[in-house]
Write a protein that holds these residues in place. Structure first.
Motif, PDB file in Angstrom:
ATOM      1  N   VAL A 180       0.874  -1.175   0.000  1.00  0.00           N
ATOM      2  CA  VAL A 180       0.000   0.000   0.000  1.00  0.00           C
ATOM      3  C   VAL A 180       0.908   1.221   0.000  1.00  0.00           C
ATOM      4  O   VAL A 180       1.816   1.317   0.831  1.00  0.00           O
ATOM      5  CB  VAL A 180      -0.921   0.019   1.245  1.00  0.00           C
ATOM      6  CG1 VAL A 180      -1.752   1.288   1.276  1.00  0.00           C
ATOM      7  CG2 VAL A 180      -1.825  -1.208   1.276  1.00  0.00           C
ATOM      8  N   LEU A 181       0.679   2.131  -0.957  1.00  0.00           N
ATOM      9  CA  LEU A 181       1.479   3.354  -1.005  1.00  0.00           C
ATOM     10  C   LEU A 181       0.624   4.533  -0.548  1.00  0.00           C
ATOM     11  O   LEU A 181      -0.494   4.732  -1.024  1.00  0.00           O
ATOM     12  CB  LEU A 181       2.013   3.613  -2.419  1.00  0.00           C
ATOM     13  CG  LEU A 181       3.069   4.729  -2.482  1.00  0.00           C
ATOM     14  CD1 LEU A 181       4.393   4.266  -1.843  1.00  0.00           C
ATOM     15  CD2 LEU A 181       3.327   5.171  -3.937  1.00  0.00           C
ATOM     16  N   VAL A 182       1.188   5.289   0.393  1.00  0.00           N
ATOM     17  CA  VAL A 182       0.461   6.393   1.014  1.00  0.00           C
ATOM     18  C   VAL A 182       1.184   7.707   0.727  1.00  0.00           C
ATOM     19  O   VAL A 182       2.412   7.770   0.816  1.00  0.00           O
ATOM     20  CB  VAL A 182       0.410   6.150   2.546  1.00  0.00           C
ATOM     21  CG1 VAL A 182      -0.099   7.370   3.283  1.00  0.00           C
ATOM     22  CG2 VAL A 182      -0.420   4.918   2.869  1.00  0.00           C
ATOM     23  N   ASP A 183       0.440   8.738   0.369  1.00  0.00           N
ATOM     24  CA  ASP A 183       1.002  10.090   0.239  1.00  0.00           C
ATOM     25  C   ASP A 183       0.918  10.731   1.620  1.00  0.00           C
ATOM     26  O   ASP A 183      -0.172  11.002   2.125  1.00  0.00           O
ATOM     27  CB  ASP A 183       0.187  10.887  -0.787  1.00  0.00           C
ATOM     28  CG  ASP A 183       0.647  12.349  -0.892  1.00  0.00           C
ATOM     29  OD1 ASP A 183       1.519  12.765  -0.095  1.00  0.00           O
ATOM     30  OD2 ASP A 183       0.123  13.058  -1.772  1.00  0.00           O
ATOM     31  N   ARG A 184       2.064  10.977   2.219  1.00  0.00           N
ATOM     32  CA  ARG A 184       2.063  11.457   3.602  1.00  0.00           C
ATOM     33  C   ARG A 184       1.517  12.870   3.707  1.00  0.00           C
ATOM     34  O   ARG A 184       0.981  13.238   4.743  1.00  0.00           O
ATOM     35  CB  ARG A 184       3.474  11.381   4.186  1.00  0.00           C
ATOM     36  CG  ARG A 184       3.986   9.944   4.128  1.00  0.00           C
ATOM     37  CD  ARG A 184       4.951   9.647   5.214  1.00  0.00           C
ATOM     38  NE  ARG A 184       4.442  10.134   6.493  1.00  0.00           N
ATOM     39  CZ  ARG A 184       5.105  10.029   7.619  1.00  0.00           C
ATOM     40  NH1 ARG A 184       6.290   9.473   7.626  1.00  0.00           N
ATOM     41  NH2 ARG A 184       4.607  10.499   8.734  1.00  0.00           N
ATOM     42  N   GLU A 185       1.667  13.656   2.651  1.00  0.00           N
ATOM     43  CA  GLU A 185       1.162  15.045   2.726  1.00  0.00           C
ATOM     44  C   GLU A 185      -0.364  15.116   2.639  1.00  0.00           C
ATOM     45  O   GLU A 185      -1.005  15.742   3.480  1.00  0.00           O
ATOM     46  CB  GLU A 185       1.786  15.922   1.646  1.00  0.00           C
ATOM     47  CG  GLU A 185       3.140  16.476   2.090  1.00  0.00           C
ATOM     48  CD  GLU A 185       4.269  16.053   1.179  1.00  0.00           C
ATOM     49  OE1 GLU A 185       4.126  16.170  -0.056  1.00  0.00           O
ATOM     50  OE2 GLU A 185       5.307  15.580   1.693  1.00  0.00           O
ATOM     51  N   SER A 186      -0.929  14.446   1.636  1.00  0.00           N
ATOM     52  CA  SER A 186      -2.393  14.492   1.510  1.00  0.00           C
ATOM     53  C   SER A 186      -3.053  13.537   2.500  1.00  0.00           C
ATOM     54  O   SER A 186      -4.239  13.647   2.782  1.00  0.00           O
ATOM     55  CB  SER A 186      -2.816  14.127   0.083  1.00  0.00           C
ATOM     56  OG  SER A 186      -2.598  12.747  -0.135  1.00  0.00           O
ATOM     57  N   GLY A 187      -2.247  12.567   3.006  1.00  0.00           N
ATOM     58  CA  GLY A 187      -2.804  11.586   3.927  1.00  0.00           C
ATOM     59  C   GLY A 187      -3.688  10.561   3.243  1.00  0.00           C
ATOM     60  O   GLY A 187      -4.493   9.898   3.887  1.00  0.00           O
ATOM     61  N   GLU A 188      -3.521  10.424   1.913  1.00  0.00           N
ATOM     62  CA  GLU A 188      -4.380   9.492   1.173  1.00  0.00           C
ATOM     63  C   GLU A 188      -3.619   8.281   0.659  1.00  0.00           C
ATOM     64  O   GLU A 188      -2.404   8.330   0.458  1.00  0.00           O
ATOM     65  CB  GLU A 188      -5.015  10.216  -0.026  1.00  0.00           C
ATOM     66  CG  GLU A 188      -6.138  11.119   0.394  1.00  0.00           C
ATOM     67  CD  GLU A 188      -6.696  11.946  -0.757  1.00  0.00           C
ATOM     68  OE1 GLU A 188      -6.329  11.693  -1.928  1.00  0.00           O
ATOM     69  OE2 GLU A 188      -7.487  12.866  -0.474  1.00  0.00           O
ATOM     70  N   ILE A 189      -4.365   7.219   0.410  1.00  0.00           N
ATOM     71  CA  ILE A 189      -3.802   6.039  -0.230  1.00  0.00           C
ATOM     72  C   ILE A 189      -3.641   6.361  -1.716  1.00  0.00           C
ATOM     73  O   ILE A 189      -4.578   6.843  -2.357  1.00  0.00           O
ATOM     74  CB  ILE A 189      -4.729   4.817  -0.046  1.00  0.00           C
ATOM     75  CG1 ILE A 189      -4.877   4.485   1.444  1.00  0.00           C
ATOM     76  CG2 ILE A 189      -4.214   3.622  -0.840  1.00  0.00           C
ATOM     77  CD1 ILE A 189      -5.952   3.456   1.754  1.00  0.00           C
ATOM     78  N   VAL A 190      -2.434   6.122  -2.247  1.00  0.00           N
ATOM     79  CA  VAL A 190      -2.178   6.421  -3.659  1.00  0.00           C
ATOM     80  C   VAL A 190      -2.319   5.167  -4.507  1.00  0.00           C
ATOM     81  O   VAL A 190      -2.794   5.225  -5.635  1.00  0.00           O
ATOM     82  CB  VAL A 190      -0.751   6.991  -3.851  1.00  0.00           C
ATOM     83  CG1 VAL A 190      -0.594   7.572  -5.238  1.00  0.00           C
ATOM     84  CG2 VAL A 190      -0.416   8.017  -2.809  1.00  0.00           C
TER      85      VAL A 190
END
Ligand SMILES: N[C@@H](CCSC[C@H]1O[C@@H](n2cnc3c(=O)[nH]cnc32)[C@H](O)[C@@H]1O)C(=O)O
Ligand SMILES: [Zn+2]
Length: 431
Positions: A23-33
């Protein structure tokens, strides 16, 4: 974009299938990419031997009641509240609520919970603690009218609305709020008629207790000449974003009404069993299309905040009450604790898929009590425990890493909570 890769685990997908995926997460937007094969991320969280699932949602709680855990047990709701709980709560300070909530947050994070709904006092303190903890919450100041004169009751409603208006969207949007009249029997009709429209104007949903015990159904029927949820409907309390706790003693007409209005029910099986309140008609709610979430209720009627216990209790109680082993299957229990809870609270989470908030629990399956794994969903409902959670991620941030809470000094929180609980009870008992 700074990314977090949750690597080499198995993922529980929204359709309840399980595959080996990162699972890849964008730490800034806080969303799953992305969910699938992901080559690299800026940071990696090892999930080998683990199941990556949606963070659990505790949709009905009184977090600071951790301070009353084990203080008074083995009584029905009415006596328990009047004889034990309310006298101690009368002595609660803002600092007590802060410390008790921090203890609750440690427990929630440790057991993979990333969002909760709270109804209590001193909610500004709760909001501060939630901001520090990094979880999401739907918070409301609980309004109780019994034992108060008209001015004090009115002030309680005003406080609930003022808190709801001020804190909605706080902590970068992780905090949302509600107007929180305690229940249909502890708050007067007159004041509900006055303040529910204000909540609507403020755009905040309503969270309250309803049909928890048989004893609170009859007085409503006698006084208002209709079933409690028909009365709630007349008051405008069955909005699409509203959610009510318990719903144990709802009849077929009330279940149909909830389905029609889109109001969610938060099932609290442990609290209902402990206070001998009864068994909610969970299969009937689900068949009717009512959104059903799970809640622990306060730690004093549970006595912990572990939603893995709640999933098991929901399944067991549902089967027992219906005398039907298929009544509440494992998948239903997991669904209520994840997507159901997120939907009830109006949070875009509860499913591991791209575009959703990255609110996740990583459960370590390398344990004797989780071996072998024929069916991961079965394990989540029946065999896993909160202490099997290895990592907890919310809004892209790691709140529990390899079993260590990163957002609080856990030992200090426990010590402060134990001290405050002892002093609180001593004050109440010297009254
Ligand atoms: N401002 C209010 C506080 C209400 S908070 C919500 C209340 O719900 C109580 N509570 C906890 N568990 C339950 C339950 O299972 N049913 C009903 N009330 C509960 C809790 O003790 C607390 O008093 C006042 O002035 O009293
Ligand atoms: Zn409650």
């Amino acid at each position: 974009m700074t990314t977090l890769r949750i690597a080499d685990g198995r993922v529980l997908h929204p359709d309840f299938s399980v595959t080996e995926s990162d699972v890849l997460v964008d730490r800034e937007s806080g969303e799953i990419v992305a969910v699938g094969d992901v080559a690299a991320g800026d940071e990696t969280l090892d999930a080998s031997g683990c199941l990556v699932m949606p963070g659990l949602v505790n949709a009905h709680c009184h977090a600071a009641m951790t301070l009353l855990r084990g203080y008074a047990d083995d009584k029905p709701l009415e006596c328990w509240l009047r004889e034990d709980v309310w006298p101690v709560e009368a002595e609660l300070t803002a600092e007590d609520v802060r410390v008790g909530t921090e203890l609750a947050l440690v427990e929630l994070i440790r057991s993979g919970t990333t969002a909760f709904a709270d109804m209590y006092f001193e909610m500004a303190e709760v909001a501060e603690a939630v901001a520090d903890a990094g979880v999401r919450a739907r918070l409301g100041h609980g309004v109780v009218g019994v034992g108060k004169d008209a001015d004090a009751a009115r002030a309680d409603h005003e406080e609930s609305l003022a808190f709801a208006r001020e804190y909605d969207g706080a902590a970068d949007g992780r905090i949302r709020t509600v107007y929180a009249p305690h229940s249909l029997t502890t708050v007067s009709e007159e004041l509900l008629r006055e303040y529910v429209p204000d909540a609507r104007a403020a755009g905040v949903p309503v969270h309250y207790h309803a049909n928890e015990t048989a004893d609170e159904v009859d007085p409503v029927v006698e006084e208002h000449g209709e079933r409690p949820l028909a009365y709630a409907d007349d008051l405008g309390l069955l909005g699409e974003s509203d959610f009510l706790a318990h719903g144990v003693h709802s009849d077929a007409s009330e279940i149909a009404l909830l389905a029609e209005r889109g109001t969610a029910v938060v099932h609290c099986p442990a609290s209902n069993m402990k206070l001998a309140s009864g068994a909610a008609p969970v299969p009937a709610y689900r068949e009717a299309g009512v959104t059903v979430a799970l809640g622990t209720d306060g730690a004093a009627s549970n006595n912990d905040l572990d939603l893995f216990d709640e999933m098991r209790d929901a399944a067991m109680l549902g089967k027992h009450a219906a005398a039907d082993a298929s009544a509440v299957p494992a998948q239903a229990a997991v669904e209520m604790a994840t997507a159901g809870g997120a939907d009830a609270l109006g949070i875009d989470a509860g499913r591991v898929e791209a575009g959703r908030n990255a609110d996740l629990a990583v459960v370590d399956f390398e344990a004797a009590h989780l071996t072998p794994t024929h069916d991961a969903v079965s394990h989540l409902a029946y065999a896993a425990r909160g202490s099997d959670v290895r990592h907890t991620v919310c809004d892209g941030d790691v709140l529990l890493r390899d079993g260590e809470v990163t957002v609080f000094d856990e030992a200090a929180v426990r010590e402060r909570a134990a001290d405050h609980a002892a002093a609180l009870v001593a004050r109440a008992e010297s009254e």
